[in-house]
Design an enzyme around this catalytic site. Structure first.
Site, PDB file in Angstrom:
ATOM      1  N   ARG A 110       0.762  -1.410  -0.120  1.00  0.00           N
ATOM      2  CA  ARG A 110       0.122   0.133   0.154  1.00  0.00           C
ATOM      3  C   ARG A 110       0.909   1.009  -0.212  1.00  0.00           C
ATOM      4  NH1 ARG A 110      -3.248  -2.686   3.960  1.00  0.00           N
ATOM      5  NH2 ARG A 110      -5.215  -3.401   2.579  1.00  0.00           N
ATOM      6  N   LYS A 132       3.820  11.674 -10.622  1.00  0.00           N
ATOM      7  CA  LYS A 132       3.093  10.915 -11.586  1.00  0.00           C
ATOM      8  C   LYS A 132       3.290   9.454 -12.238  1.00  0.00           C
ATOM      9  CE  LYS A 132      -0.272  14.186 -14.143  1.00  0.00           C
ATOM     10  NZ  LYS A 132      -0.688  14.508 -16.235  1.00  0.00           N
ATOM     11  N   GLU A 174      10.072  18.711 -24.330  1.00  0.00           N
ATOM     12  CA  GLU A 174       9.389  18.979 -22.993  1.00  0.00           C
ATOM     13  C   GLU A 174      10.082  20.147 -22.293  1.00  0.00           C
ATOM     14  OE1 GLU A 174       7.104  17.289 -22.261  1.00  0.00           O
ATOM     15  OE2 GLU A 174       7.092  14.865 -22.173  1.00  0.00           O
ATOM     16  N   LYS A 212       8.055  23.289 -13.025  1.00  0.00           N
ATOM     17  CA  LYS A 212       7.363  21.977 -13.302  1.00  0.00           C
ATOM     18  C   LYS A 212       7.030  21.920 -11.525  1.00  0.00           C
ATOM     19  CE  LYS A 212       5.694  17.636 -13.494  1.00  0.00           C
ATOM     20  NZ  LYS A 212       6.355  16.306 -14.772  1.00  0.00           N
ATOM     21  N   GLU A 222      -3.917  17.492 -10.511  1.00  0.00           N
ATOM     22  CA  GLU A 222      -4.324  17.761 -11.823  1.00  0.00           C
ATOM     23  C   GLU A 222      -5.814  18.379 -12.026  1.00  0.00           C
ATOM     24  OE1 GLU A 222      -2.440  16.047 -15.631  1.00  0.00           O
ATOM     25  OE2 GLU A 222      -4.479  15.703 -15.847  1.00  0.00           O
ATOM     26  N   ARG A 226      -2.131  22.110 -13.920  1.00  0.00           N
ATOM     27  CA  ARG A 226      -1.525  21.321 -13.946  1.00  0.00           C
ATOM     28  C   ARG A 226      -1.741  20.502 -15.106  1.00  0.00           C
ATOM     29  NH1 ARG A 226       1.524  16.383 -10.424  1.00  0.00           N
ATOM     30  NH2 ARG A 226       2.578  15.438 -11.591  1.00  0.00           N
ATOM     31  N   ASN A 230       0.337  19.448 -19.824  1.00  0.00           N
ATOM     32  CA  ASN A 230      -0.336  18.482 -21.172  1.00  0.00           C
ATOM     33  C   ASN A 230      -0.154  19.067 -22.080  1.00  0.00           C
ATOM     34  OD1 ASN A 230      -1.744  15.459 -21.218  1.00  0.00           O
ATOM     35  ND2 ASN A 230      -0.586  15.969 -19.230  1.00  0.00           N
ATOM     36  N   HIS A 233       0.425  17.303 -25.390  1.00  0.00           N
ATOM     37  CA  HIS A 233      -0.083  15.427 -24.666  1.00  0.00           C
ATOM     38  C   HIS A 233      -0.997  14.830 -25.601  1.00  0.00           C
ATOM     39  CE1 HIS A 233       4.318  16.669 -22.544  1.00  0.00           C
ATOM     40  NE2 HIS A 233       3.737  14.953 -22.243  1.00  0.00           N
ATOM     41  N   HIS A 237       0.066  11.420 -27.584  1.00  0.00           N
ATOM     42  CA  HIS A 237      -0.222   9.864 -26.398  1.00  0.00           C
ATOM     43  C   HIS A 237      -0.933   9.342 -28.096  1.00  0.00           C
ATOM     44  CE1 HIS A 237      -0.261  11.669 -22.059  1.00  0.00           C
ATOM     45  NE2 HIS A 237       1.234  11.220 -22.173  1.00  0.00           N
ATOM     46  N   HIS A 250       8.608   9.301 -26.862  1.00  0.00           N
ATOM     47  CA  HIS A 250       7.883  10.026 -25.884  1.00  0.00           C
ATOM     48  C   HIS A 250       7.575  11.796 -26.279  1.00  0.00           C
ATOM     49  CE1 HIS A 250       4.571  11.876 -22.891  1.00  0.00           C
ATOM     50  NE2 HIS A 250       5.827  12.760 -22.261  1.00  0.00           N
TER      51      HIS A 250
HETATM   52  N1  LIG Z   1       5.493  11.045 -15.039  1.00  0.00           N
HETATM   53  C1  LIG Z   1       5.596  12.063 -15.436  1.00  0.00           C
HETATM   54  O1  LIG Z   1       5.403  13.319 -15.082  1.00  0.00           O
HETATM   55  C2  LIG Z   1       6.466  12.137 -17.302  1.00  0.00           C
HETATM   56  C3  LIG Z   1       6.602  13.469 -17.696  1.00  0.00           C
HETATM   57  C4  LIG Z   1       7.109  13.364 -18.762  1.00  0.00           C
HETATM   58  C5  LIG Z   1       7.135  11.925 -19.841  1.00  0.00           C
HETATM   59  N2  LIG Z   1       6.086  11.040 -18.440  1.00  0.00           N
HETATM   60  C6  LIG Z   1       7.333   9.303 -19.162  1.00  0.00           C
HETATM   61  O2  LIG Z   1       8.672   8.729 -19.112  1.00  0.00           O
HETATM   62  C7  LIG Z   1       8.829   8.321 -20.181  1.00  0.00           C
HETATM   63  C8  LIG Z   1       9.558   8.942 -21.278  1.00  0.00           C
HETATM   64  O3  LIG Z   1      11.144   8.828 -20.579  1.00  0.00           O
HETATM   65  P1  LIG Z   1      12.288   8.827 -21.463  1.00  0.00           P
HETATM   66  O4  LIG Z   1      12.859  10.298 -22.384  1.00  0.00           O
HETATM   67  O5  LIG Z   1      13.784   8.935 -20.243  1.00  0.00           O
HETATM   68  O6  LIG Z   1      12.230   7.610 -22.487  1.00  0.00           O
HETATM   69  P2  LIG Z   1      12.949   6.394 -21.990  1.00  0.00           P
HETATM   70  O7  LIG Z   1      13.096   6.076 -20.037  1.00  0.00           O
HETATM   71  O8  LIG Z   1      12.832   5.077 -22.575  1.00  0.00           O
HETATM   72  O9  LIG Z   1      15.418   6.898 -21.980  1.00  0.00           O
HETATM   73  C9  LIG Z   1      15.369   6.590 -22.718  1.00  0.00           C
HETATM   74  C10 LIG Z   1      15.916   6.396 -23.573  1.00  0.00           C
HETATM   75  O10 LIG Z   1      17.517   6.280 -23.434  1.00  0.00           O
HETATM   76  C11 LIG Z   1      18.259   5.071 -22.457  1.00  0.00           C
HETATM   77  N3  LIG Z   1      18.818   6.133 -21.677  1.00  0.00           N
HETATM   78  C12 LIG Z   1      18.813   6.572 -19.736  1.00  0.00           C
HETATM   79  N4  LIG Z   1      19.753   6.448 -20.005  1.00  0.00           N
HETATM   80  C13 LIG Z   1      20.881   7.225 -20.391  1.00  0.00           C
HETATM   81  C14 LIG Z   1      21.951   7.639 -20.639  1.00  0.00           C
HETATM   82  N5  LIG Z   1      22.164   8.307 -19.235  1.00  0.00           N
HETATM   83  N6  LIG Z   1      22.699   7.467 -21.275  1.00  0.00           N
HETATM   84  C15 LIG Z   1      22.235   6.775 -22.411  1.00  0.00           C
HETATM   85  N7  LIG Z   1      21.048   6.072 -22.650  1.00  0.00           N
HETATM   86  C16 LIG Z   1      20.112   6.256 -21.233  1.00  0.00           C
HETATM   87  C17 LIG Z   1      17.099   4.534 -21.827  1.00  0.00           C
HETATM   88  O11 LIG Z   1      17.178   2.925 -21.650  1.00  0.00           O
HETATM   89  C18 LIG Z   1      16.815   4.401 -23.256  1.00  0.00           C
HETATM   90  O12 LIG Z   1      16.328   4.067 -24.291  1.00  0.00           O
HETATM   91  C19 LIG Z   1       7.386   8.138 -21.165  1.00  0.00           C
HETATM   92  O13 LIG Z   1       7.191   7.150 -20.583  1.00  0.00           O
HETATM   93  C20 LIG Z   1       6.150   9.511 -20.813  1.00  0.00           C
HETATM   94  O14 LIG Z   1       5.080   8.621 -20.794  1.00  0.00           O
HETATM   95  C21 LIG Z   1       6.480  10.921 -17.554  1.00  0.00           C
HETATM   96  O1  LIG Z   2       3.668  16.691 -14.718  1.00  0.00           O
HETATM   97  C1  LIG Z   2       2.810  16.273 -15.617  1.00  0.00           C
HETATM   98  O2  LIG Z   2       1.821  16.493 -15.125  1.00  0.00           O
HETATM   99  C2  LIG Z   2       2.691  16.177 -17.070  1.00  0.00           C
HETATM  100  O3  LIG Z   2       1.538  16.259 -17.808  1.00  0.00           O
HETATM  101  C3  LIG Z   2       3.419  15.790 -17.646  1.00  0.00           C
HETATM  102  C4  LIG Z   2       4.097  15.051 -19.125  1.00  0.00           C
HETATM  103  O4  LIG Z   2       5.051  15.250 -19.872  1.00  0.00           O
HETATM  104  C5  LIG Z   2       3.880  13.811 -19.055  1.00  0.00           C
HETATM  105  O5  LIG Z   2       4.135  12.699 -19.966  1.00  0.00           O
HETATM  106  C6  LIG Z   2       2.320  12.888 -18.166  1.00  0.00           C
HETATM  107  O6  LIG Z   2       2.873  11.862 -17.760  1.00  0.00           O
HETATM  108  C7  LIG Z   2       1.752  12.746 -19.177  1.00  0.00           C
HETATM  109  O7  LIG Z   2       0.029  13.455 -17.964  1.00  0.00           O
HETATM  110  P1  LIG Z   2      -0.726  11.953 -18.332  1.00  0.00           P
HETATM  111  O8  LIG Z   2      -1.797  11.964 -17.238  1.00  0.00           O
HETATM  112  O9  LIG Z   2      -1.622  12.128 -19.597  1.00  0.00           O
HETATM  113  O10 LIG Z   2       0.049  10.474 -18.376  1.00  0.00           O
HETATM  114 ZN   LIG Z   3       5.077  14.142 -21.643  1.00  0.00          ZN
END
Ligand SMILES: NC(=O)c1ccc[n+]([C@@H]2O[C@H](COP(=O)([O-])OP(=O)(O)OC[C@H]3O[C@@H](n4cnc5c(N)ncnc54)[C@H](O)[C@@H]3O)[C@@H](O)[C@H]2O)c1
Ligand SMILES: O=C(O)C(=O)C[C@@H](O)[C@H](O)[C@H](O)COP(=O)(O)O
Ligand SMILES: [Zn+2]
Length: 346
Positions: A110, A132, A174, A212, A222, A226, A230, A233, A237, A250
């Site tokens: 949990r 998130k 981003e 952020k 959100e 917030r 998006n 997105h 998406h 992404h």
């Molecule tokens: N939670 C949030 O607020 C939020 C915000 C934006 C994006 N996201 C999510 O994040 C994801 C995208 O993240 P990303 O762009 O980091 O992609 P990713 O996590 O897939 O990483 C991209 C690639 O780079 C590699 N990599 C990582 N660090 C490295 C380094 N230092 N050197 C070389 N290679 C490296 C990874 O192994 C992968 O192959 C998506 O799933 C998206 O939905 C979430």
């Molecule tokens: O932190 C947030 O809020 C964002 O929207 C950041 C985005 O870059 C990220 O990709 C997020 O995961 C998208 O939001 P979601 O709620 O549509 O998944």
């Molecule tokens: Zn994003």
């Protein structure tokens, strides 16, 4: 540099942008990573961490593995190592690892603590901050998840030295998002400065994280503001989902999505042609794709209804108002949206 997040429920944590410091944890710690990050940087991280008991779980690399099966694998490792409610997960990788580690931490017994150690530009400027967490399923992006804040975010720019150029561009998308939606001066600064320069990229990371953190501190769940994060997105998406998460990164899909959102903004009189072109040119400067061929406009439109921002069948769009401001609206007519989508279907 340290940026602080402070939420109304008194949750607080620091986002540190600096070389990682040595840390000792008097509890069981599991590092969650993938083979790419592990082979490049795990030794470096392990040198900095000591714990009561330290183990590593390595999951497959790629957005297509951001799913419940991988969550099960992470949880399995936690059970095998008898983690308890005082244990800690460390997300060591890009946004995919960060989102999944956070989600696993949110449901293990949990909810347990986790720390973000983001290693891509995208995860350093955006994904590691704000809590998130989640995974994709066949219906769409991040449709299963939870809000679960990390207890700390440690951003070490050293990791970026091994990042492929395309991944760097995805992170810049981003950064551009934060500037277009919230900060005109930052956008102008981005136009004038080259982010391939080490000093400039650190400035851009700090500026994005500050933006952020400011947004999340006001609206963690959100309910309003917030949603501006998006921007790009709603369209992005759908592009990721239509292309099975294996064609665009992404950040690249978000780049295309911002160009689409800008066209919508132009259509309703919120952005001039010149402003849309400035955003496009900034993206193109870093080879971020800005075009996409929509095969079936109606089908693309239908996808919007699974967007998490949509409520009671009303689609919410984030449309920039010039550069540096934006509006979150569910009042745009289907006709206007379809016309914009048609512009991408030839
Ligand atoms: N939670 C949030 O607020 C939020 C915000 C934006 C994006 N996201 C999510 O994040 C994801 C995208 O993240 P990303 O762009 O980091 O992609 P990713 O996590 O897939 O990483 C991209 C690639 O780079 C590699 N990599 C990582 N660090 C490295 C380094 N230092 N050197 C070389 N290679 C490296 C990874 O192994 C992968 O192959 C998506 O799933 C998206 O939905 C979430
Ligand atoms: O932190 C947030 O809020 C964002 O929207 C950041 C985005 O870059 C990220 O990709 C997020 O995961 C998208 O939001 P979601 O709620 O549509 O998944
Ligand atoms: Zn994003």
């Amino acid at each position: 540099m340290i940026v602080n997040i402070s939420l109304p429920d008194n949750t607080k944590y620091d986002i540190t942008i600096d070389t990682l410091k040595k840390q000792y944890f008097d509890r069981k710690v599991v590092i969650v990573t993938n083979p790419t990050v592990s082979s490049l940087h795990l030794d470096y991280l392990k040198e900095k961490i000591s714990a009561k008991e330290l183990s590593v779980v390595t999951v497959p690399d790629g957005e297509q593995y951001k799913n419940m099966e991988t969550i099960e694998a992470i949880l399995e490792h936690c059970f095998e190592h008898k983690l308890n409610r005082n244990s800690l997960l460390i997300a060591f990788g890009g946004g995919v690892i960060g989102d999944m580690t956070g989600f696993a931490a949110s449901i293990y017994q949990r909810g347990i603590d986790f720390i973000q150690v983001p290693t891509t530009l995208l995860s350093q400027v955006d994904a590691s901050v704000g809590g998130k967490t989640g995974v994709n399923n066949k219906y769409g992006k991040n449709l299963i998840g939870a809000f679960h804040q990390p207890i700390a975010v440690n951003i070490d720019p050293h990791f970026l030295t091994t990042l492929p150029k395309r991944e760097f561009g995805a992170g810049i998308a981003e950064i551009v998002k934060m500037a277009v939606t919230f900060n005109k001066d930052f956008f102008q600064w981005l136009e004038k400065n080259n982010l391939n320069d080490e000093k400039n990229i650190k400035t851009a990371i700090a500026k994005s994280v500050e933006t952020k953190a400011w947004v999340v501190s006001q609206d963690e769940k959100e309910r309003g503001l917030r949603a501006a994060l998006n921007y790009g997105h709603t369209f992005g998406h759908v592009i990721e989902n239509e292309t099975n998460y294996n064609t665009y990164l992404h950040g690249e899909a978000v780049g295309i999505g911002m160009v689409m959102a800008n066209e919508l903004a132009k259509k309703i009189g919120y952005m001039s042609e010149g402003e849309t072109l400035r955003v496009k040119h900034l993206l193109e400067k870093y080879d971020i794709p800005t075009s996409y061929k929509i095969e079936d406009v109606e089908d693309f439109y239908e996808h919007f209804f699974l967007d998490k921002k949509s409520l009671d069948n009303r689609i919410k769009f984030i449309v920039p108002k010039g550069i540096g401001d934006c509006e979150i609206t569910d009042l745009i007519s289907k006709e206007n949206v379809i016309e914009v989508l048609k512009g991408f279907s030839n």
